[in-house]
Design a protein around this motif. Sequence first.
Motif, PDB file in Angstrom:
ATOM      1  N   VAL A  11       0.859  -1.180   0.000  1.00 21.93           N
ATOM      2  CA  VAL A  11       0.000   0.000   0.000  1.00 21.93           C
ATOM      3  C   VAL A  11       0.895   1.229   0.000  1.00 21.93           C
ATOM      4  N   ARG A  12       0.527   2.216  -0.769  1.00 22.93           N
ATOM      5  CA  ARG A  12       1.331   3.447  -0.786  1.00 22.93           C
ATOM      6  C   ARG A  12       1.074   4.210   0.503  1.00 22.93           C
ATOM      7  N   GLY A  13       2.156   4.653   1.113  1.00 23.84           N
ATOM      8  CA  GLY A  13       2.052   5.362   2.383  1.00 23.84           C
ATOM      9  C   GLY A  13       3.057   4.831   3.374  1.00 23.84           C
ATOM     10  N   SER A  14       3.321   5.613   4.398  1.00 22.09           N
ATOM     11  CA  SER A  14       4.384   5.272   5.340  1.00 22.09           C
ATOM     12  C   SER A  14       3.988   4.191   6.335  1.00 22.09           C
ATOM     13  N   ARG A  15       2.690   3.960   6.497  1.00 18.15           N
ATOM     14  CA  ARG A  15       2.277   2.912   7.429  1.00 18.15           C
ATOM     15  C   ARG A  15       0.898   2.400   7.082  1.00 18.15           C
ATOM     16  N   TRP A  16       0.602   1.212   7.605  1.00 17.67           N
ATOM     17  CA  TRP A  16      -0.700   0.609   7.408  1.00 17.67           C
ATOM     18  C   TRP A  16      -1.700   1.345   8.302  1.00 17.67           C
ATOM     19  N   VAL A  17      -2.634   2.055   7.709  1.00 16.30           N
ATOM     20  CA  VAL A  17      -3.692   2.713   8.475  1.00 16.30           C
ATOM     21  C   VAL A  17      -4.587   1.652   9.099  1.00 16.30           C
ATOM     22  N   ALA A  18      -4.863   0.625   8.311  1.00 12.27           N
ATOM     23  CA  ALA A  18      -5.579  -0.546   8.785  1.00 12.27           C
ATOM     24  C   ALA A  18      -4.947  -1.736   8.086  1.00 12.27           C
ATOM     25  N   PHE A  19      -4.487  -2.725   8.844  1.00 10.15           N
ATOM     26  CA  PHE A  19      -3.823  -3.866   8.225  1.00 10.15           C
ATOM     27  C   PHE A  19      -4.892  -4.855   7.760  1.00 10.15           C
ATOM     28  N   SER A  20      -5.380  -4.603   6.569  1.00  5.18           N
ATOM     29  CA  SER A  20      -6.489  -5.383   6.046  1.00  5.18           C
ATOM     30  C   SER A  20      -6.349  -5.543   4.543  1.00  5.18           C
ATOM     31  N   PRO A  21      -6.788  -6.689   4.005  1.00  8.93           N
ATOM     32  CA  PRO A  21      -6.705  -6.869   2.545  1.00  8.93           C
ATOM     33  C   PRO A  21      -7.464  -5.789   1.760  1.00  8.93           C
ATOM     34  N   VAL A  22      -8.476  -5.167   2.374  1.00  2.00           N
ATOM     35  CA  VAL A  22      -9.305  -4.225   1.624  1.00  2.00           C
ATOM     36  C   VAL A  22      -8.574  -2.941   1.270  1.00  2.00           C
ATOM     37  N   VAL A  23      -7.459  -2.647   1.942  1.00  2.00           N
ATOM     38  CA  VAL A  23      -6.746  -1.398   1.656  1.00  2.00           C
ATOM     39  C   VAL A  23      -5.533  -1.621   0.768  1.00  2.00           C
ATOM     40  N   VAL A  24      -5.254  -2.864   0.426  1.00  2.00           N
ATOM     41  CA  VAL A  24      -4.061  -3.166  -0.370  1.00  2.00           C
ATOM     42  C   VAL A  24      -4.221  -2.626  -1.792  1.00  2.00           C
ATOM     43  N   ASN A  25      -3.163  -1.946  -2.255  1.00  4.91           N
ATOM     44  CA  ASN A  25      -3.162  -1.404  -3.612  1.00  4.91           C
ATOM     45  C   ASN A  25      -2.615  -2.397  -4.640  1.00  4.91           C
ATOM     46  N   TYR A  26      -1.648  -3.217  -4.209  1.00  2.00           N
ATOM     47  CA  TYR A  26      -0.966  -4.113  -5.143  1.00  2.00           C
ATOM     48  C   TYR A  26      -0.809  -5.491  -4.506  1.00  2.00           C
ATOM     49  N   TRP A  27      -0.953  -6.523  -5.335  1.00  2.00           N
ATOM     50  CA  TRP A  27      -0.835  -7.905  -4.891  1.00  2.00           C
ATOM     51  C   TRP A  27       0.166  -8.673  -5.740  1.00  2.00           C
ATOM     52  N   GLY A  28       0.828  -9.636  -5.097  1.00  2.00           N
ATOM     53  CA  GLY A  28       1.603 -10.610  -5.841  1.00  2.00           C
ATOM     54  C   GLY A  28       0.703 -11.759  -6.246  1.00  2.00           C
ATOM     55  N   GLN A  29       1.304 -12.754  -6.904  1.00  4.11           N
ATOM     56  CA  GLN A  29       0.513 -13.882  -7.392  1.00  4.11           C
ATOM     57  C   GLN A  29       0.312 -14.955  -6.333  1.00  4.11           C
ATOM     58  N   GLY A  30       1.085 -14.887  -5.254  1.00  2.00           N
ATOM     59  CA  GLY A  30       0.935 -15.834  -4.157  1.00  2.00           C
ATOM     60  C   GLY A  30       1.850 -17.026  -4.263  1.00  2.00           C
ATOM     61  N   THR A  31       2.081 -17.656  -3.111  1.00  2.00           N
ATOM     62  CA  THR A  31       2.883 -18.880  -3.046  1.00  2.00           C
ATOM     63  C   THR A  31       2.235 -19.799  -2.022  1.00  2.00           C
ATOM     64  N   GLN A  32       2.169 -21.085  -2.336  1.00  2.00           N
ATOM     65  CA  GLN A  32       1.441 -22.027  -1.493  1.00  2.00           C
ATOM     66  C   GLN A  32       2.309 -22.543  -0.359  1.00  2.00           C
ATOM     67  N   VAL A  33       1.735 -22.571   0.832  1.00  2.00           N
ATOM     68  CA  VAL A  33       2.371 -23.174   2.009  1.00  2.00           C
ATOM     69  C   VAL A  33       1.442 -24.261   2.525  1.00  2.00           C
ATOM     70  N   THR A  34       1.968 -25.467   2.632  1.00  2.00           N
ATOM     71  CA  THR A  34       1.181 -26.594   3.119  1.00  2.00           C
ATOM     72  C   THR A  34       1.910 -27.234   4.293  1.00  2.00           C
ATOM     73  N   VAL A  35       1.216 -27.340   5.419  1.00  2.00           N
ATOM     74  CA  VAL A  35       1.798 -27.907   6.631  1.00  2.00           C
ATOM     75  C   VAL A  35       1.019 -29.166   6.987  1.00  2.00           C
ATOM     76  N   SER A  36       1.712 -30.266   7.049  1.00  2.00           N
ATOM     77  CA  SER A  36       1.066 -31.535   7.373  1.00  2.00           C
ATOM     78  C   SER A  36       1.254 -31.859   8.854  1.00  2.00           C
ATOM     79  N   ALA A  37       0.268 -32.555   9.395  1.00  2.00           N
ATOM     80  CA  ALA A  37       0.294 -32.889  10.837  1.00  2.00           C
ATOM     81  C   ALA A  37       1.350 -33.942  11.137  1.00  2.00           C
TER      82      ALA A  37
END
Length: 126
Positions: A100-126
Amino acid sequence: RVQLVESGGGSVSSGGSLRLSCAVSDHTGGIIDISLGWFRQPPGKEREGVAGINTDGSTTYTDSVKGRFTVSKDSAENILYLQMNNLKPEDTARYYCGAVRGSRWVAFSPVVVNYWGQGTQVTVSA
């Protein structure tokens, strides 16, 4: 425009560790005025904030990862990291780098994000 490219996901057993990386590029310059964070989306659930870092290096974490995950950044190399220790099956999700553009997260929430990456999968088995 800010581009984000994640890497470092994989499959581990419960109690294991992974380190995620996010390469950040901004065609208008460096990442001086961009706050960064990690978000995740478990299967069938909404995306949620995991850990965020402001331009001054201050951080915020969701309660479930406090003491286990550490967010950091290398401003010289424009890379965001997420060190994940003592992983649990409930950490299984697709992890996204967000900015998000700006010096700090006003609210740390997905709804305020300006830019996203494509993601990477993390799988944890018991």
